[in-house]
Enzyme design. Sequence first.
Site, mmCIF file in Angstrom:
data_model
loop_
_atom_site.group_PDB
_atom_site.id
_atom_site.type_symbol
_atom_site.label_atom_id
_atom_site.label_comp_id
_atom_site.label_asym_id
_atom_site.label_seq_id
_atom_site.Cartn_x
_atom_site.Cartn_y
_atom_site.Cartn_z
ATOM 1 N N THR A 47 0.824 -1.194 0.008
ATOM 2 C CA THR A 47 -0.010 -0.006 -0.073
ATOM 3 C C THR A 47 1.038 1.204 -0.083
ATOM 4 O OG1 THR A 47 -1.510 -1.499 1.303
ATOM 5 C CG2 THR A 47 -1.739 0.864 1.520
ATOM 6 N N SER B 243 -10.362 -2.883 5.533
ATOM 7 C CA SER B 243 -9.017 -2.352 5.446
ATOM 8 C C SER B 243 -8.392 -2.130 6.591
ATOM 9 C CB SER B 243 -9.045 -1.466 4.390
ATOM 10 O OG SER B 243 -7.869 -0.749 4.436
HETATM 11 N N1 GLY Z 1 -4.661 -4.210 1.558
HETATM 12 C C1 GLY Z 1 -4.459 -3.738 2.801
HETATM 13 C C2 GLY Z 1 -5.372 -3.080 3.326
HETATM 14 O O1 GLY Z 1 -6.361 -2.422 2.705
HETATM 15 O O2 GLY Z 1 -5.531 -3.006 4.576
#
Ligand code: GLY
Length: 579
Positions: free
Chosen positions: A391, A462
């Site tokens: 991310t 998330s």
């Molecule tokens: N894909 C990692 C999150 O959204 O926490």
Amino acid sequence: MKILGTVRHWLFLGSGFAASLTIAQGVSAEEMPVYSSEATAQPEVATHGMVTSRTTLATQAGLDILKDGGNAVDAAVTVGFALAVTCPQAGNLGGGGFMLIHDAKAGETVAIDYREKAPLAATRDMFLDEEGKVDKELSRYSHLSAGVPGTVAGLALALDKYGTISLKEALAPAIELAEDGFPVNQDLYASLVLGKERLSGSPEAMEMFYHEDGTPYQVGETLRMPELAKTLRMIAKDGPAAFYQGPIGEALVADMEEHNGIITHEDLEKYRPSIREPVEGNYRGYDIISMPPPSSGGIHIIQIMNILEGFDLHAMGSGSARTVNTMAEAMKYAYADRSKHLGDSDFEPVPVDWLLSKDYAAEIRAKIDPDKSTPSSEILPGEAPHEGIDTTNFGVMDEYGNAVVNTYTINFSFGSKILVPGMGFFLNNEMDDFSAKPGVPNAFGLIGGEFNAIESEKRMLSSMSPTLVMKDGRPFLISGSRGGSLIITATLQVLLNVIDHDMNVAEAVSAPRMHHQWLPDILMLERGFSPDTIEILEGMGHEVKVGRAMGTTNSIMFKDGIFYGAGDPRNPDTAALGY
Ligand code: GLY
């Protein structure tokens, strides 16, 4: 020593160089803000505004927008698109994310949720094999692993509602970078080395990022992405419609049809980002504003801070065994609650008020002994009263008092590793953030509950936590991180390091981090904690693992009229630039 700024003031750090700069710029030493020479890490400083992101080129693109009179949202959206080019392993068009915007004029903060959604045809058991086990290959690397992307719609919405420049202007630097090329940095090179095995399944990806002999583009080599430039130009011309109703979506859906994927034209046409009210808390006189569900990040940062507020962390000391243990205990309770109570609040009744209440925090606090670890097996999610690795984060603060902090992702490095044919961007594999089978951990070891079960059009839970700290009604600190389950604790620690341990923002970002997520029952430490601290922690009952770096944060602080920024030394090209 770092020197920044040319327009009104030269700022300086350290000593020695100050005199010559003073003479050169005609600014007296008294006028120059000086950061304490006692600091162990020096932030970037500026007087007008500041941008921070994972690549210097994207950061610079945002800074140029600020210098041209654009606001924080203009700069942030520009950075978002520029990262899709210069950080293709995490920056994206094919993923989704969350943006927190503080609008100084309106005196309000809003959260834009452009998280991916499960396609209409998604079903609860779509990743289970005949024996009822989770097929990780399917949930992580197939066309089924992709949620309906939200990035293009989200960034365009932010610009349209809160920006001052056109989408075409915001896309211009990204188009130029993709077309003319840019030097590969160490971060991208390392991702290409690590990702080669998976990426080699895609001839298009191999052609884009690797030489004929299979070696990745080297650090400093110019990488051009003409197909991505073409895609970006289509968006510049026709807006998000080019993606959701036009040729980009057509290529995406055709690829889905060819590879048993389920994203349809209807999914793309129906996709809308949501503007949500952020979650809010307060900690030792600071207002903490962060991302609400479908992220768990904001809730758990505030919940952990509520628990910790009853301990004198300052007196206990940064990095001491008592502080680390107390933080780990608070984290365990929060992640236990995450496993049961969090999901997409459009579908499930997330007990936000209870999770954020000081009373519930006090109940948990009463169970915490700063000198002893409670085994995770003895910690259960609380009972509410009835009623997601690669991310990337970026942030901007401008001279008008606006602040933007954004985290977006395609989940893994290069997402599902599937490039949309001819379009030059990767599809996310965010469907793995759902609980494919409630109770079975996802790629980050996170256990999810029924609330996060797969459901048509639901958003997957998330951990992304773009967070804004306000002091006396003005943005004081923004921070956020990459790192799946580590995002929450990495962001939290930047906040605690500034508020409790009086660190400047560069020190707060650089300090060694710890992490506990309840399950597995392991206390993870970065390198940098002393052997005797580790020994004490083991004596308190922790299984300690010292290992890899955790999270990459981007943070900006505003204090007494000066912006202080810091990228994260854990990623070589992160930058904070101001003027
Ligand atoms: N894909 C990692 C999150 O959204 O926490």
